[in-house]
Design a protein around this motif. Sequence first.
Motif, PDB file in Angstrom:
ATOM      1  N   ILE A 118      32.665  64.157 -11.513  1.00 62.45           N
ATOM      2  CA  ILE A 118      33.769  63.292 -11.933  1.00 62.45           C
ATOM      3  C   ILE A 118      33.654  62.051 -11.069  1.00 62.45           C
ATOM      4  O   ILE A 118      33.723  62.142  -9.845  1.00 62.45           O
ATOM      5  CB  ILE A 118      35.138  63.973 -11.691  1.00 62.45           C
ATOM      6  N   SER A 119      33.408  60.881 -11.684  1.00 59.41           N
ATOM      7  CA  SER A 119      33.112  59.735 -10.828  1.00 59.41           C
ATOM      8  C   SER A 119      33.714  58.450 -11.359  1.00 59.41           C
ATOM      9  O   SER A 119      34.192  58.380 -12.491  1.00 59.41           O
ATOM     10  CB  SER A 119      31.593  59.590 -10.669  1.00 59.41           C
ATOM     11  N   HIS A 120      33.671  57.445 -10.519  1.00 62.43           N
ATOM     12  CA  HIS A 120      34.006  56.081 -10.928  1.00 62.43           C
ATOM     13  C   HIS A 120      32.919  55.661 -11.915  1.00 62.43           C
ATOM     14  O   HIS A 120      31.895  56.329 -12.017  1.00 62.43           O
ATOM     15  CB  HIS A 120      34.051  55.164  -9.703  1.00 62.43           C
ATOM     16  N   ALA A 121      33.118  54.566 -12.634  1.00 64.28           N
ATOM     17  CA  ALA A 121      32.188  54.251 -13.717  1.00 64.28           C
ATOM     18  C   ALA A 121      31.088  53.277 -13.302  1.00 64.28           C
ATOM     19  O   ALA A 121      30.595  52.497 -14.121  1.00 64.28           O
ATOM     20  CB  ALA A 121      32.966  53.730 -14.921  1.00 64.28           C
ATOM     21  N   GLY A 122      30.665  53.313 -12.042  1.00 67.94           N
ATOM     22  CA  GLY A 122      29.569  52.462 -11.594  1.00 67.94           C
ATOM     23  C   GLY A 122      28.292  52.807 -12.350  1.00 67.94           C
ATOM     24  O   GLY A 122      27.982  53.979 -12.553  1.00 67.94           O
ATOM     25  N   SER A 123      27.535  51.774 -12.773  1.00 70.45           N
ATOM     26  CA  SER A 123      26.386  52.037 -13.636  1.00 70.45           C
ATOM     27  C   SER A 123      25.290  52.821 -12.912  1.00 70.45           C
ATOM     28  O   SER A 123      24.598  53.637 -13.517  1.00 70.45           O
ATOM     29  CB  SER A 123      25.813  50.737 -14.186  1.00 70.45           C
ATOM     30  N   PRO A 140      36.936  54.748 -15.316  1.00 70.86           N
ATOM     31  CA  PRO A 140      36.804  53.350 -14.897  1.00 70.86           C
ATOM     32  C   PRO A 140      37.986  52.939 -14.035  1.00 70.86           C
ATOM     33  O   PRO A 140      39.116  53.372 -14.288  1.00 70.86           O
ATOM     34  CB  PRO A 140      36.788  52.573 -16.211  1.00 70.86           C
ATOM     35  N   ASN A 141      37.705  52.135 -13.030  1.00 74.30           N
ATOM     36  CA  ASN A 141      38.765  51.669 -12.136  1.00 74.30           C
ATOM     37  C   ASN A 141      39.491  50.488 -12.774  1.00 74.30           C
ATOM     38  O   ASN A 141      38.918  49.409 -12.912  1.00 74.30           O
ATOM     39  CB  ASN A 141      38.141  51.250 -10.796  1.00 74.30           C
ATOM     40  N   PRO A 142      40.750  50.672 -13.180  1.00 73.81           N
ATOM     41  CA  PRO A 142      41.437  49.599 -13.902  1.00 73.81           C
ATOM     42  C   PRO A 142      41.792  48.409 -13.022  1.00 73.81           C
ATOM     43  O   PRO A 142      42.157  47.351 -13.538  1.00 73.81           O
ATOM     44  CB  PRO A 142      42.707  50.280 -14.430  1.00 73.81           C
ATOM     45  N   THR A 143      41.668  48.558 -11.695  1.00 74.73           N
ATOM     46  CA  THR A 143      42.060  47.441 -10.835  1.00 74.73           C
ATOM     47  C   THR A 143      40.931  46.436 -10.629  1.00 74.73           C
ATOM     48  O   THR A 143      41.120  45.414  -9.987  1.00 74.73           O
ATOM     49  CB  THR A 143      42.532  47.948  -9.451  1.00 74.73           C
ATOM     50  N   LEU A 144      39.745  46.718 -11.168  1.00 72.03           N
ATOM     51  CA  LEU A 144      38.654  45.750 -11.028  1.00 72.03           C
ATOM     52  C   LEU A 144      38.949  44.548 -11.915  1.00 72.03           C
ATOM     53  O   LEU A 144      39.447  44.695 -13.028  1.00 72.03           O
ATOM     54  CB  LEU A 144      37.322  46.375 -11.424  1.00 72.03           C
ATOM     55  N   LEU A 145      38.612  43.354 -11.416  1.00 71.25           N
ATOM     56  CA  LEU A 145      38.957  42.144 -12.161  1.00 71.25           C
ATOM     57  C   LEU A 145      38.135  42.004 -13.439  1.00 71.25           C
ATOM     58  O   LEU A 145      38.652  41.966 -14.535  1.00 71.25           O
ATOM     59  CB  LEU A 145      38.784  40.906 -11.271  1.00 71.25           C
ATOM     60  N   ASP A 146      36.829  41.943 -13.264  1.00 66.94           N
ATOM     61  CA  ASP A 146      35.947  41.785 -14.419  1.00 66.94           C
ATOM     62  C   ASP A 146      35.518  43.196 -14.811  1.00 66.94           C
ATOM     63  O   ASP A 146      34.533  43.712 -14.329  1.00 66.94           O
ATOM     64  CB  ASP A 146      34.740  40.924 -14.018  1.00 66.94           C
ATOM     65  N   ASN A 147      36.323  43.825 -15.682  1.00 67.34           N
ATOM     66  CA  ASN A 147      36.084  45.249 -15.868  1.00 67.34           C
ATOM     67  C   ASN A 147      35.056  45.572 -16.943  1.00 67.34           C
ATOM     68  O   ASN A 147      35.358  46.151 -17.970  1.00 67.34           O
ATOM     69  CB  ASN A 147      37.393  45.971 -16.141  1.00 67.34           C
ATOM     70  N   HIS A 148      33.783  45.219 -16.654  1.00 74.59           N
ATOM     71  CA  HIS A 148      32.756  45.577 -17.628  1.00 74.59           C
ATOM     72  C   HIS A 148      32.374  47.047 -17.514  1.00 74.59           C
ATOM     73  O   HIS A 148      31.731  47.598 -18.377  1.00 74.59           O
ATOM     74  CB  HIS A 148      31.535  44.678 -17.487  1.00 74.59           C
ATOM     75  N   GLN A 149      32.817  47.695 -16.406  1.00 76.48           N
ATOM     76  CA  GLN A 149      32.587  49.140 -16.248  1.00 76.48           C
ATOM     77  C   GLN A 149      33.193  49.910 -17.407  1.00 76.48           C
ATOM     78  O   GLN A 149      32.649  50.911 -17.855  1.00 76.48           O
ATOM     79  CB  GLN A 149      33.246  49.630 -14.965  1.00 76.48           C
ATOM     80  N   GLU A 150      34.343  49.428 -17.859  1.00 76.69           N
ATOM     81  CA  GLU A 150      35.036  50.114 -18.929  1.00 76.69           C
ATOM     82  C   GLU A 150      34.225  50.060 -20.224  1.00 76.69           C
ATOM     83  O   GLU A 150      34.177  51.033 -20.973  1.00 76.69           O
ATOM     84  CB  GLU A 150      36.400  49.467 -19.132  1.00 76.69           C
ATOM     85  N   ASP A 151      33.582  48.912 -20.492  1.00 79.42           N
ATOM     86  CA  ASP A 151      32.738  48.780 -21.687  1.00 79.42           C
ATOM     87  C   ASP A 151      31.608  49.793 -21.647  1.00 79.42           C
ATOM     88  O   ASP A 151      31.303  50.446 -22.639  1.00 79.42           O
ATOM     89  CB  ASP A 151      32.118  47.374 -21.763  1.00 79.42           C
ATOM     90  N   LEU A 152      30.967  49.891 -20.474  1.00 76.69           N
ATOM     91  CA  LEU A 152      29.833  50.811 -20.340  1.00 76.69           C
ATOM     92  C   LEU A 152      30.299  52.251 -20.547  1.00 76.69           C
ATOM     93  O   LEU A 152      29.694  53.011 -21.303  1.00 76.69           O
ATOM     94  CB  LEU A 152      29.189  50.652 -18.954  1.00 76.69           C
ATOM     95  N   ALA A 153      31.409  52.608 -19.881  1.00 72.39           N
ATOM     96  CA  ALA A 153      31.922  53.975 -19.991  1.00 72.39           C
ATOM     97  C   ALA A 153      32.268  54.311 -21.441  1.00 72.39           C
ATOM     98  O   ALA A 153      31.884  55.365 -21.946  1.00 72.39           O
ATOM     99  CB  ALA A 153      33.140  54.143 -19.098  1.00 72.39           C
ATOM    100  N   LEU A 162      28.661  61.186 -22.166  1.00 73.12           N
ATOM    101  CA  LEU A 162      29.624  61.528 -21.122  1.00 73.12           C
ATOM    102  C   LEU A 162      31.026  61.436 -21.694  1.00 73.12           C
ATOM    103  O   LEU A 162      31.198  61.039 -22.851  1.00 73.12           O
ATOM    104  CB  LEU A 162      29.465  60.588 -19.919  1.00 73.12           C
ATOM    105  N   LYS A 163      32.001  61.813 -20.894  1.00 75.00           N
ATOM    106  CA  LYS A 163      33.394  61.634 -21.295  1.00 75.00           C
ATOM    107  C   LYS A 163      33.988  60.557 -20.401  1.00 75.00           C
ATOM    108  O   LYS A 163      33.794  60.584 -19.171  1.00 75.00           O
ATOM    109  CB  LYS A 163      34.172  62.940 -21.113  1.00 75.00           C
ATOM    110  N   ALA A 164      34.681  59.622 -21.004  1.00 79.38           N
ATOM    111  CA  ALA A 164      35.377  58.594 -20.228  1.00 79.38           C
ATOM    112  C   ALA A 164      36.867  58.772 -20.448  1.00 79.38           C
ATOM    113  O   ALA A 164      37.295  59.042 -21.564  1.00 79.38           O
ATOM    114  CB  ALA A 164      34.935  57.209 -20.686  1.00 79.38           C
ATOM    115  N   CYS A 165      37.627  58.651 -19.375  1.00 77.97           N
ATOM    116  CA  CYS A 165      39.073  58.786 -19.534  1.00 77.97           C
ATOM    117  C   CYS A 165      39.799  58.001 -18.452  1.00 77.97           C
ATOM    118  O   CYS A 165      39.176  57.457 -17.541  1.00 77.97           O
ATOM    119  CB  CYS A 165      39.477  60.256 -19.483  1.00 77.97           C
ATOM    120  N   THR A 166      41.118  57.952 -18.568  1.00 77.69           N
ATOM    121  CA  THR A 166      41.916  57.293 -17.546  1.00 77.69           C
ATOM    122  C   THR A 166      42.316  58.339 -16.517  1.00 77.69           C
ATOM    123  O   THR A 166      42.151  59.536 -16.728  1.00 77.69           O
ATOM    124  CB  THR A 166      43.196  56.701 -18.157  1.00 77.69           C
ATOM    125  N   VAL A 167      42.859  57.875 -15.403  1.00 79.03           N
ATOM    126  CA  VAL A 167      43.324  58.780 -14.358  1.00 79.03           C
ATOM    127  C   VAL A 167      44.349  59.766 -14.928  1.00 79.03           C
ATOM    128  O   VAL A 167      44.294  60.958 -14.669  1.00 79.03           O
ATOM    129  CB  VAL A 167      43.916  57.971 -13.187  1.00 79.03           C
TER     130      VAL A 167
END
Lengths: 204, 225
Positions: A118-123, A140-153, A162-167
Amino acid sequence: MHILTGQHLGTRPPKVAGITALGKADHSLCMLAFTTVGSTKFDALVQAVLSKPVLTALRLQGYTTLVVQSGNSVVDAGASTTTNAEDMTKVQKDGVEIEIWKFKPSLETEYDRADLVISHAGSGTILEVLRLGKWLIVVPNPTLLDNHQEDLASSLNTLGHLKACTVDDLPQTIEDFDPSAIEPFPPFDGGKFSRLLEEEMGFL
Amino acid sequence: MLSLIIAVLVVAITILLLRVYSILPNDTRPSRPHSPKECSIAIFLGSGGHTTEALTLVSALDFSRYTPRIYIVSEGDSLSAQKAAALEAQKSSSNKRNYTILTVSRARRVHQSLITTLPTAIISFLTCVDHITMEPLLSRGNFRPFADVLILNGPGTCLVLCAAVYVNRFFGLPSPRLVYIESFARVKSLSLSGRLLRPLVDRFVVQWPELLKQGGRGEYRGWLV
């Protein structure tokens, strides 16, 4: 595209045999979950994995051990903790043995030993864990400014790797996690870049 | 007198811009015709995930063909230098060391304010020009480019490296081919380096097809890392 279904991935979790036809974990297993936030600060994720709903969901799925690499996040594991010289905190909570490390010398060893990451969404983390053929839930960490991590996840979630979800959705995502629905991740194919460069440099 | 100065300036700037325009990549121009069996390669390691992806790309290459290799790291990024050395130790069959690690000063430090970035970027640019333009120019014998090809995948300092390569092109000196590989992490929007370098590099490659939907230069070949 480039999804090689049925491709041999080499290192599927060893306890995969304990998964029933429905893809649900056998409760007699002692599976291990590993949570990492890398070198980032992601208090919400660390807090969430130490919360009752997540621990209960993990226990229900057959996970008896949880290792947490908390990075620079603030950790509040509760009262009955013991901290050793190596800065490792051990705590028993909701039927799960928890080990909390600020930094681990080698994350690869931890990925290897884990059944679920279970991890942060770092590529970098995503690539490494999926190439090891491990089950992965990313938040994905929602507090990141440029949240391209969310797109990847979310793209990798759509492709089924994989499964992507919120906290907030983490407990439900763990409960619903179905390994048989996970699409194997294609292995590294160095030939693509190598061919591209040979074209560019006039070798082809 | 003033009008004369202005006229001279206008003519000079026009010539300059025309020259820059003439050296912009032209997609109809064929790739570099290459006869020798070997080609030198330089790779910028932008730290963290950029370094990991760049070294993954390099790990795919035939080291006997792409030789020597030059790894460019930013000042103070010893971790990237170590990782490059580890890859070399793992891949090189011979004991002969066929790579160098080149340190350039950073274009912008993390959290540096925009005003102080300018002098830092200029210093960074000058060190890059020194390596890419001046050293080959001052070396005895024929001018050999710093490398035959330069691989970039961001961030910041790779813009300065690209600018230095354009100094060579401006003066008609041999220069490395520029290949930009956008990060695997970029699914729906290009990075700032990607957006800025897109018209300037010879090859612009993305790893998610959505990035090319709105048109513009670039190609998609699946996941490269």
